[in-house]
Scaffold this motif. Structure first.
Motif, PDB file in Angstrom:
ATOM      1  N   GLN A   1       0.840  -1.196   0.000  1.00 38.86           N
ATOM      2  CA  GLN A   1       0.000   0.000   0.000  1.00 38.86           C
ATOM      3  C   GLN A   1       0.889   1.266   0.000  1.00 38.86           C
ATOM      4  OE1 GLN A   1      -2.740  -0.592   3.341  1.00 38.86           O
ATOM      5  NE2 GLN A   1      -4.417  -0.641   1.855  1.00 38.86           N
ATOM      6  N   PHE A   2       0.331   2.312  -0.570  1.00 40.21           N
ATOM      7  CA  PHE A   2       0.932   3.649  -0.584  1.00 40.21           C
ATOM      8  C   PHE A   2       2.298   3.691  -1.287  1.00 40.21           C
ATOM      9  CE2 PHE A   2      -1.242   2.946   3.571  1.00 40.21           C
ATOM     10  CZ  PHE A   2      -2.417   3.601   3.262  1.00 40.21           C
ATOM     11  N   GLN A   3       2.443   2.803  -2.292  1.00 42.55           N
ATOM     12  CA  GLN A   3       3.688   2.797  -3.051  1.00 42.55           C
ATOM     13  C   GLN A   3       3.554   3.543  -4.379  1.00 42.55           C
ATOM     14  OE1 GLN A   3       6.564   1.447  -1.788  1.00 42.55           O
ATOM     15  NE2 GLN A   3       5.294   1.207   0.046  1.00 42.55           N
ATOM     16  N   SER A   4       2.363   4.073  -4.644  1.00 49.89           N
ATOM     17  CA  SER A   4       2.116   4.686  -5.959  1.00 49.89           C
ATOM     18  C   SER A   4       2.180   6.203  -5.943  1.00 49.89           C
ATOM     19  CB  SER A   4       0.737   4.251  -6.474  1.00 49.89           C
ATOM     20  OG  SER A   4      -0.272   4.639  -5.556  1.00 49.89           O
ATOM     21  N   LEU A   5       2.745   6.813  -4.871  1.00 48.76           N
ATOM     22  CA  LEU A   5       2.815   8.281  -4.832  1.00 48.76           C
ATOM     23  C   LEU A   5       3.866   8.817  -5.796  1.00 48.76           C
ATOM     24  CD1 LEU A   5       2.459   9.008  -1.010  1.00 48.76           C
ATOM     25  CD2 LEU A   5       0.712   9.094  -2.774  1.00 48.76           C
ATOM     26  N   GLY A   6       4.897   8.028  -6.075  1.00 52.15           N
ATOM     27  CA  GLY A   6       5.891   8.447  -7.069  1.00 52.15           C
ATOM     28  C   GLY A   6       6.801   9.556  -6.612  1.00 52.15           C
ATOM     29  N   GLU A   7       6.975   9.742  -5.297  1.00 52.16           N
ATOM     30  CA  GLU A   7       7.835  10.807  -4.787  1.00 52.16           C
ATOM     31  C   GLU A   7       8.883  10.199  -3.866  1.00 52.16           C
ATOM     32  OE1 GLU A   7       9.896  13.480  -4.434  1.00 52.16           O
ATOM     33  OE2 GLU A   7       8.115  14.462  -5.267  1.00 52.16           O
ATOM     34  N   PRO A   8      10.145  10.107  -4.324  1.00 49.36           N
ATOM     35  CA  PRO A   8      11.196   9.485  -3.512  1.00 49.36           C
ATOM     36  C   PRO A   8      11.434  10.202  -2.185  1.00 49.36           C
ATOM     37  CG  PRO A   8      11.915   9.715  -5.793  1.00 49.36           C
ATOM     38  CD  PRO A   8      10.638  10.476  -5.662  1.00 49.36           C
ATOM     39  N   LEU A   9      11.113  11.509  -2.108  1.00 43.34           N
ATOM     40  CA  LEU A   9      11.362  12.261  -0.873  1.00 43.34           C
ATOM     41  C   LEU A   9      10.535  11.733   0.295  1.00 43.34           C
ATOM     42  CD1 LEU A   9      11.546  15.922  -2.236  1.00 43.34           C
ATOM     43  CD2 LEU A   9      13.432  14.518  -1.387  1.00 43.34           C
ATOM     44  N   PHE A  10       9.423  11.040   0.013  1.00 39.98           N
ATOM     45  CA  PHE A  10       8.640  10.464   1.104  1.00 39.98           C
ATOM     46  C   PHE A  10       9.385   9.307   1.788  1.00 39.98           C
ATOM     47  CE2 PHE A  10       4.829  12.160  -1.285  1.00 39.98           C
ATOM     48  CZ  PHE A  10       4.525  13.120  -0.339  1.00 39.98           C
ATOM     49  N   ASP A  11      10.412   8.778   1.133  1.00 41.45           N
ATOM     50  CA  ASP A  11      11.199   7.693   1.711  1.00 41.45           C
ATOM     51  C   ASP A  11      12.504   8.181   2.336  1.00 41.45           C
ATOM     52  OD1 ASP A  11       9.339   5.749   0.912  1.00 41.45           O
ATOM     53  OD2 ASP A  11      10.227   5.664  -1.094  1.00 41.45           O
TER      54      ASP A  11
ATOM     55  N   SER B   1       4.682   8.111   6.295  1.00 43.91           N
ATOM     56  CA  SER B   1       5.772   7.889   5.346  1.00 43.91           C
ATOM     57  C   SER B   1       7.061   7.584   6.099  1.00 43.91           C
ATOM     58  CB  SER B   1       5.953   9.124   4.468  1.00 43.91           C
ATOM     59  OG  SER B   1       6.296  10.244   5.271  1.00 43.91           O
ATOM     60  N   ARG B   2       7.991   6.911   5.405  1.00 39.58           N
ATOM     61  CA  ARG B   2       9.269   6.591   6.024  1.00 39.58           C
ATOM     62  C   ARG B   2      10.049   7.845   6.407  1.00 39.58           C
ATOM     63  NH1 ARG B   2      11.582   1.793   2.052  1.00 39.58           N
ATOM     64  NH2 ARG B   2       9.896   0.260   2.475  1.00 39.58           N
ATOM     65  N   SER B   3       9.789   8.946   5.675  1.00 38.67           N
ATOM     66  CA  SER B   3      10.526  10.172   5.952  1.00 38.67           C
ATOM     67  C   SER B   3      10.241  10.726   7.344  1.00 38.67           C
ATOM     68  CB  SER B   3      10.198  11.242   4.900  1.00 38.67           C
ATOM     69  OG  SER B   3       8.792  11.469   4.854  1.00 38.67           O
ATOM     70  N   LEU B   4       9.115  10.352   7.950  1.00 33.56           N
ATOM     71  CA  LEU B   4       8.794  10.845   9.298  1.00 33.56           C
ATOM     72  C   LEU B   4       9.542  10.080  10.389  1.00 33.56           C
ATOM     73  CD1 LEU B   4       4.956  11.644   9.461  1.00 33.56           C
ATOM     74  CD2 LEU B   4       6.845  13.144  10.085  1.00 33.56           C
ATOM     75  N   TRP B   5      10.033   8.885  10.095  1.00 30.10           N
ATOM     76  CA  TRP B   5      10.625   8.011  11.103  1.00 30.10           C
ATOM     77  C   TRP B   5       9.609   7.779  12.212  1.00 30.10           C
ATOM     78  CZ3 TRP B   5      16.590   8.506  12.151  1.00 30.10           C
ATOM     79  CH2 TRP B   5      17.276   8.152  10.983  1.00 30.10           C
ATOM     80  N   ASP B   6       9.985   8.120  13.427  1.00 34.18           N
ATOM     81  CA  ASP B   6       9.065   7.898  14.548  1.00 34.18           C
ATOM     82  C   ASP B   6       8.377   9.191  14.972  1.00 34.18           C
ATOM     83  OD1 ASP B   6      11.326   9.120  15.420  1.00 34.18           O
ATOM     84  OD2 ASP B   6      11.535   7.954  17.274  1.00 34.18           O
ATOM     85  N   ARG B   7       8.413  10.220  14.115  1.00 41.56           N
ATOM     86  CA  ARG B   7       7.774  11.496  14.445  1.00 41.56           C
ATOM     87  C   ARG B   7       6.331  11.485  13.945  1.00 41.56           C
ATOM     88  NH1 ARG B   7      12.230  15.010  14.836  1.00 41.56           N
ATOM     89  NH2 ARG B   7      14.040  13.732  15.349  1.00 41.56           N
ATOM     90  N   LYS B   8       5.614  12.543  14.299  1.00 39.52           N
ATOM     91  CA  LYS B   8       4.264  12.699  13.773  1.00 39.52           C
ATOM     92  C   LYS B   8       4.017  14.170  13.469  1.00 39.52           C
ATOM     93  CE  LYS B   8       1.979  13.095  18.287  1.00 39.52           C
ATOM     94  NZ  LYS B   8       0.896  12.566  19.137  1.00 39.52           N
TER      95      LYS B   8
END
Length: 458
Positions: free
Chosen positions: A66-76, A99-106
């Motif tokens: 899921q949520f792999q179709s955003l097409g924006e590498p910055l989210f990772d 997203s992975r870019s948040l790590w454990d933040r919110k």
């Protein structure tokens, strides 16, 4: 801007308006461009938001896909400034996917900041990111009924908006600066050359007033030509009025002096008659008064003539030679120090009468020497024109302050043994006053009386 020229006031006014208009235009354009940049950024965020909402509403994919179709590498990329977050809001237990870019933040919630939903059902605004970034965020509440309620959020680094706006502001400022310089130079050109005919008229009138010209000459633009034409007509009318006044003064002098002469001759034919003696006495007083007032009328008429100028040095030199001949028996030395460029704004015969009375009076009271000094003081900030200063000194006994005040009164004489009628200094005072000048008496450096005559100069 008191005392400033019309050209300066027009230039400052035009420049001020240019600056104000360009400043307002720049602010408006910068604001419009920023709003356009925000709308473009929001469209990008809304695209990601709709994709996430679709994923939430139709969870057909396995959780790991899921949520792999955003097409924006910055989210990772960890803490990249680009984040998405999905939170379930219908349960006390927090269910959060991000997203992975948040790590454990919110992410913060716009709802908590009091941001209202738009007509499209989303909230938009700025929040602080995990690493202190300024984020542009959109969030949308999603109600899936039995499947739950969710809050879908997408945020991007707003630095992109700010940098775009800043770059636009730099280009806008440079463009407006070049435009301002061009407009100011154009304004200077228009003011300088557009008002040049008025400057020519001003210089021409100054030449007329100083005696260098008699009329406004030259070609003027059609807008200024009527002013020049009416000014010349006014000068011509003024000369005609003066000529008529001179004619009337001459006629009056002839009409009055002739009957007075008859009265004096008839009274003189009876030398032993007390009545005849009284008539002679009063006739002399009448003749002095008539001469005095006709002289004032003649001078007042001449003063209305524009542009009469007299060189001072030749007049002083001629008076020196005349007075040396008149007082030859007393061997009075008359020294002169006169500025060659000094000019009197008035007629020669009036200058001769004023200075002649002063020099004659100085020669009568001098022991051996009379000194005449002529100076021209240029116009200052408080003076409308140059001042001609003529000082006549003698080495006689001088006068006290009380005596100086007395001799300025008409007909007053301190020594009856000296020739004269007592009218000389008062005539000088009257003539000087008619020209806007004055006569002052003081102590001379060579020991006697100083008569200081102030007149309008050129």
């Amino acid at each position: 801007m008191r005392g400033s020229s019309l050209a300066t006031r027009l230039f400052l006014s035009a420049t001020a308006w240019v600056v104000v208009i360009l400043a307002i235009t720049g602010i408006v354009l910068s604001s419009v461009y920023r709003q356009a940049s925000e709308r473009a950024f929001d469209r990008r965020l809304n695209l990601y938001l709709r994709t996430l909402v679709a994923e939430v509403a139709t969870p057909d994919e396995p959780p790991e896909r899921q949520f792999q179709s955003l097409g924006e590498p910055l989210f990772d990329l960890p803490l990249s400034g680009w984040y998405w977050q999905i939170a379930r809001t219908d349960t006390d237990k927090l269910e959060l996917r991000a997203s992975r870019s948040l790590w454990d933040r919110k992410l913060s919630r716009l709802e908590e900041q009091g941001v209202e939903l738009t007509a499209a059902g989303v909230r938009q605004g700025y929040v602080d990111g995990p690493e202190g970034q300024n984020l542009r965020m959109v969030e949308r509440p999603v109600d899936l009924g039995a499947d739950g309620k969710f809050l879908v959020t997408v945020a991007g680094d707003a630095t992109e908006i700010f940098e775009e706006t800043r770059t636009f502001d730099y280009y806008l400022a440079g463009t407006f600066l070049a435009l301002s310089i061009g407009l100011v130079l154009t304004t200077i050109f228009q003011v300088r050359f557009g008002l040049a005919p008025l400057k020519r008229i001003s210089d021409s009138i100054a030449d007329i007033r100083s005696g260098r010209a008699e009329r406004l000459e030259g070609e003027f633009p059609v807008e200024i030509a009527p002013l020049a034409r009416e000014t010349n007509a006014l000068i011509d009318a003024n000369r005609k009025i003066v000529e008529r006044a001179r004619t009337h003064v001459g006629n009056l002098a002839h009409a009055i002096k002739t009957p007075l002469s008859v009265i004096i001759n008839e009274a003189a034919a009876h030398p032993g008659d007390a009545f005849a003696a009284k008539v002679l006495e009063q006739a002399d007083v009448m003749r002095d008064q008539v001469t005095h007032h006709l002289q004032r009328a003649r001078i007042a008429a001449r003063l209305t003539v524009v542009g009469t100028v007299t060189e001072v040095a030749p007049v002083i030199e001629a008076l020196r030679r005349t007075m040396e001949k008149i007082h030859r028996e007393r061997c009075i030395a008359i020294d002169v120090e006169a500025a060659a460029a000094a000019k009197f704004r008035g007629e020669r015969q009036d200058l001769e009468e004023m200075v002649g009375n002063l020099v004659d009076n100085a020669c009568k009271w001098a022991e051996a020497r009379v000194f005449i000094e002529v100076a021209l003081e240029p116009a200052g900030a408080a003076d409308p024109g140059a001042v001609l200063r003529i000082m006549v000194d003698d080495d006689g006994r001088g006068l006290s302050a009380a005596e100086r005040a007395q001799v300025l009164r008409r007909g007053q004489r301190l020594d009856e043994s000296k020739p004269g009628s007592g009218l000389g200094l008062s005539i000088v005072t009257d003539l000087a006053a008619l020209y806007g000048g004055s006569l002052k008496l003081g102590e001379a450096p060579i020991g006697g009386l100083r008569a200081e005559l102030l007149l309008p100069g050129v």
